[in-house]
Design an enzyme around this catalytic site. Structure first.
Site, PDB file in Angstrom:
ATOM      1  N   LYS A   1       0.799  -1.150  -0.020  1.00 55.53           N
ATOM      2  CA  LYS A   1      -0.086   0.052   0.049  1.00 55.53           C
ATOM      3  C   LYS A   1       0.974   1.485   0.029  1.00 55.53           C
ATOM      4  O   LYS A   1       1.574   1.506   0.916  1.00 55.53           O
ATOM      5  CB  LYS A   1      -0.866   0.020   1.299  1.00 55.53           C
ATOM      6  CG  LYS A   1      -2.086   0.999   1.252  1.00 55.53           C
ATOM      7  CD  LYS A   1      -1.581   2.242   1.774  1.00 55.53           C
ATOM      8  CE  LYS A   1      -2.523   3.325   1.598  1.00 55.53           C
ATOM      9  NZ  LYS A   1      -2.107   4.718   1.814  1.00 55.53           N
TER      10      LYS A   1
ATOM     11  N   SER B   1       5.076   7.453  10.197  1.00 53.41           N
ATOM     12  CA  SER B   1       5.042   8.356  11.442  1.00 53.41           C
ATOM     13  C   SER B   1       4.957   7.456  12.794  1.00 53.41           C
ATOM     14  O   SER B   1       4.587   6.527  12.728  1.00 53.41           O
ATOM     15  CB  SER B   1       3.931   9.295  11.531  1.00 53.41           C
ATOM     16  OG  SER B   1       2.905   8.693  11.479  1.00 53.41           O
TER      17      SER B   1
ATOM     18  N   GLU C   1       9.692   1.021  11.273  1.00 50.14           N
ATOM     19  CA  GLU C   1      10.597   2.136  10.946  1.00 50.14           C
ATOM     20  C   GLU C   1       9.928   3.564  10.830  1.00 50.14           C
ATOM     21  O   GLU C   1       9.155   3.649   9.888  1.00 50.14           O
ATOM     22  CB  GLU C   1      11.327   1.824   9.545  1.00 50.14           C
ATOM     23  CG  GLU C   1      12.737   2.436   9.663  1.00 50.14           C
ATOM     24  CD  GLU C   1      12.803   3.913   8.774  1.00 50.14           C
ATOM     25  OE1 GLU C   1      12.534   4.805   9.427  1.00 50.14           O
ATOM     26  OE2 GLU C   1      12.591   3.928   7.250  1.00 50.14           O
TER      27      GLU C   1
ATOM     28  N   GLY D   1       2.591   4.081  13.638  1.00 47.56           N
ATOM     29  CA  GLY D   1       3.219   3.012  13.843  1.00 47.56           C
ATOM     30  C   GLY D   1       2.667   2.343  15.436  1.00 47.56           C
ATOM     31  O   GLY D   1       2.506   1.205  15.548  1.00 47.56           O
TER      32      GLY D   1
ATOM     33  N   CYS E   1      13.442  10.507   7.611  1.00 47.18           N
ATOM     34  CA  CYS E   1      13.145   9.923   8.809  1.00 47.18           C
ATOM     35  C   CYS E   1      14.676  10.028   9.706  1.00 47.18           C
ATOM     36  O   CYS E   1      14.521  10.471  10.891  1.00 47.18           O
ATOM     37  CB  CYS E   1      12.726   8.541   9.015  1.00 47.18           C
ATOM     38  SG  CYS E   1      13.525   7.450   7.836  1.00 47.18           S
TER      39      CYS E   1
ATOM     40  N   GLU F   1       9.834  15.763  15.689  1.00 43.75           N
ATOM     41  CA  GLU F   1      10.203  15.545  14.568  1.00 43.75           C
ATOM     42  C   GLU F   1       9.414  16.671  13.095  1.00 43.75           C
ATOM     43  O   GLU F   1       8.084  16.535  13.389  1.00 43.75           O
ATOM     44  CB  GLU F   1       9.852  14.158  13.707  1.00 43.75           C
ATOM     45  CG  GLU F   1      10.464  14.067  12.455  1.00 43.75           C
ATOM     46  CD  GLU F   1      10.243  12.629  12.050  1.00 43.75           C
ATOM     47  OE1 GLU F   1      11.218  11.856  11.357  1.00 43.75           O
ATOM     48  OE2 GLU F   1       9.218  11.974  12.429  1.00 43.75           O
TER      49      GLU F   1
END
Length: 478
Positions: free
Chosen positions: A184, A237, A258, A241, A292, A389
């Site tokens: 996806k 993100s 990740e 996650g 990231c 972040e």
């Protein structure tokens, strides 16, 4: 004084890639409409023009894709590794042959400069398929037992910052190990994944081995929760996650995540300043900072802080911001209006909390989503821009006096994905690397990737590794 020469525009041609007006879902080797008839539009971030209309997969489509992957698994997993390797080699070669098309497509759909898609993304995509093709018939020697078995159907959800590269990171090891895939892609960047579906058909990949479902977060959530899935791999993100981890908890599904990062780039007083500045620029302004593992926190030893900041400002003044298809462009467009709003809000919070903001003089295009390269000084560890972040071209600068202070500040984060150390002393590099809580520590460089090297993080940056021998474990029943 030598004359200043302006760069003439050097646009890459859009004509090298054909973008269809609309795309369906790729299920069981064929494109089809979404069962519910829904669709959405994908935009070019640099111009806001509609590139194509894309099918929006629902629960019925997820059922069909997982069923196709399950049927294909029986024959695909039974193939000798040497036979699976042939398909992966073929995919890698086709990607190389069609890399110019893919680079232009990725730049149009994502907004990143053509220099990056052409020189970084596409060579790495092909390298990952070549590398994992080499592993396909050697899994018994990977260190996971004499006869490691595939898991089954892998559900893979990838982000928008490196659409094709994240696809390669996940699809290549899954196929090499004998699994089948339902992928996806991100809602804002579906086109290169749909192009990859055509690559699979060109390579003669058996039907159902790779299935691609486009859609928004609801599509990804339905795929992750599907009972027919054996393995979930997600890059994105930390918030999403955590949701996925809650969904998978208590099931038999294997999971790798990740997630986000807030990487520290640490410059000591003996570091070569000009080299360090190039590393800092590459660490945070590559891909508009939408990385990231970006080095979004710069930790500089006090004695060289002024010198380094002066050199950094000088270097940032030479960056060219604008048309991503221009081969001279260094900084392209932000991926979406939503992401631009988040970057803007966090940068404004930095000013409101007392940090000093600086950007080089640059003219931003009127249309599209743009944010000038930005540096914040007088930043403390309490500032939001030092903790959260941002996922944009925004650098927060902090100082330190001793290695112990540098380690303490670098590790003072909920994340633990990446770090960089700049010094001439090899012993200091090793000592720092052993103390930094980061999955990857670069020495006198930053943002260097290789398919043979495992990548992943600690804490809220996720768990599991991708790439290298270690990355195979996620797709084997060990």
């Amino acid at each position: 004084m030598s004359p200043m020469f302006e760069y003439a525009p050097a646009p890459e041609s859009r004509a090298v890639v054909d973008i269809a007006p609309s795309y369906g879902l790729f299920v069981d080797g064929e494109f089809r409409e979404a069962a519910g008839g829904r669709s959405f539009k994908t935009l070019s971030p640099s111009t806001e023009e509609v590139l194509a209309e894309v099918a929006h997969a629902g629960a019925e489509d997820v059922d069909a894709a997982v069923a196709a992957a399950r049927r294909a698994f029986a024959t695909w997993s039974a193939l000798p590794g040497s036979e699976r390797a042939k398909y992966l080699f073929r995919i890698a070669r086709i990607i190389q042959e069609r890399s110019r098309e893919l680079a232009v497509l990725e730049t149009l759909d994502n907004g990143k400069p053509i220099r990056e898609t052409r020189d970084a993304d596409l060579p790495l995509v092909a390298a990952h398929f070549f590398y994992h093709a080499g592993w396909a018939d050697k899994l018994a020697h990977a260190g996971y037992g004499p006869d490691p078995r595939p898991l089954g159907v892998a559900a893979q959800v990838i982000p928008w910052n490196f659409p094709l590269l994240m696809l390669a990171w996940k699809v290549a090891p899954a196929l090499a190990c004998g699994n089948t895939v339902v992928l996806k892609p991100a809602e804002t960047t579906p086109l290169s994944a749909l192009f990859f579906a055509d690559v699979c058909r060109q390579a003669g990949l058996p039907k159902g081995v790779v299935n691609i479902l486009t859609g928004d977060g609801s599509t990804g959530a339905a795929l992750v929760a599907h009972e027919g899935v054996d393995k979930v791999a997600f890059t994105g993100s930390t918030a999403v996650g955590k949701q996925i981890a809650r969904t998978v908890a208590g099931t038999r599904k294997r999971l790798t995540l990740e997630l986000g990062g807030k990487g520290a780039n640490i410059v000591f007083d003996d570091a070569p300043i000009d080299q360090a500045v190039e590393g800092v620029v590459n660490g945070i302004y590559f891909n508009q900072g939408q990385v990231c593992c970006a080095g979004s926190r710069l930790l500089v030893q006090e004695s060289v802080q002024d010198e380094l900041l002066e050199a950094l400002r000088r270097r940032l003044s030479t960056l060219r911001v604008g048309d991503p298809l221009d081969k001279n462009t260094d900084v392209g467009a932000i991926n979406s209006a939503e992401q631009l709003a988040r970057i803007t809000e966090l940068a404004d919070s930095g000013e409101a909390e007392g940090a000093e903001r600086w950007s080089p003089a640059c003219e931003l295009p009127e249309r599209g989503f743009w944010f000038a390269p930005t540096v914040f000084t007088n930043v403390t560890q309490a500032h939001r821009i030092a903790r959260e972040e941002i996922f944009g071209p925004v650098l927060s600068v902090l100082s330190f006096r001793t290695p112990d202070e540098a380690v303490a500040k670098a590790n003072n984060s909920q994340y633990g994905l990446s770090a960089g150390v700049w010094t001439e002393k090899g012993s200091r590099i090793l000592a720092m690397a052993s103390r930094l809580r980061a999955g990857v520590v670069w020495a006198n460089t930053f943002n260097k990737f290789d398919p043979t090297s495992p990548f992943g993080g600690y804490r809220e940056s996720g768990f599991g590794r991708e790439g290298g021998r270690h990355g195979l474990e996620a797709y084997l029943d060990v």
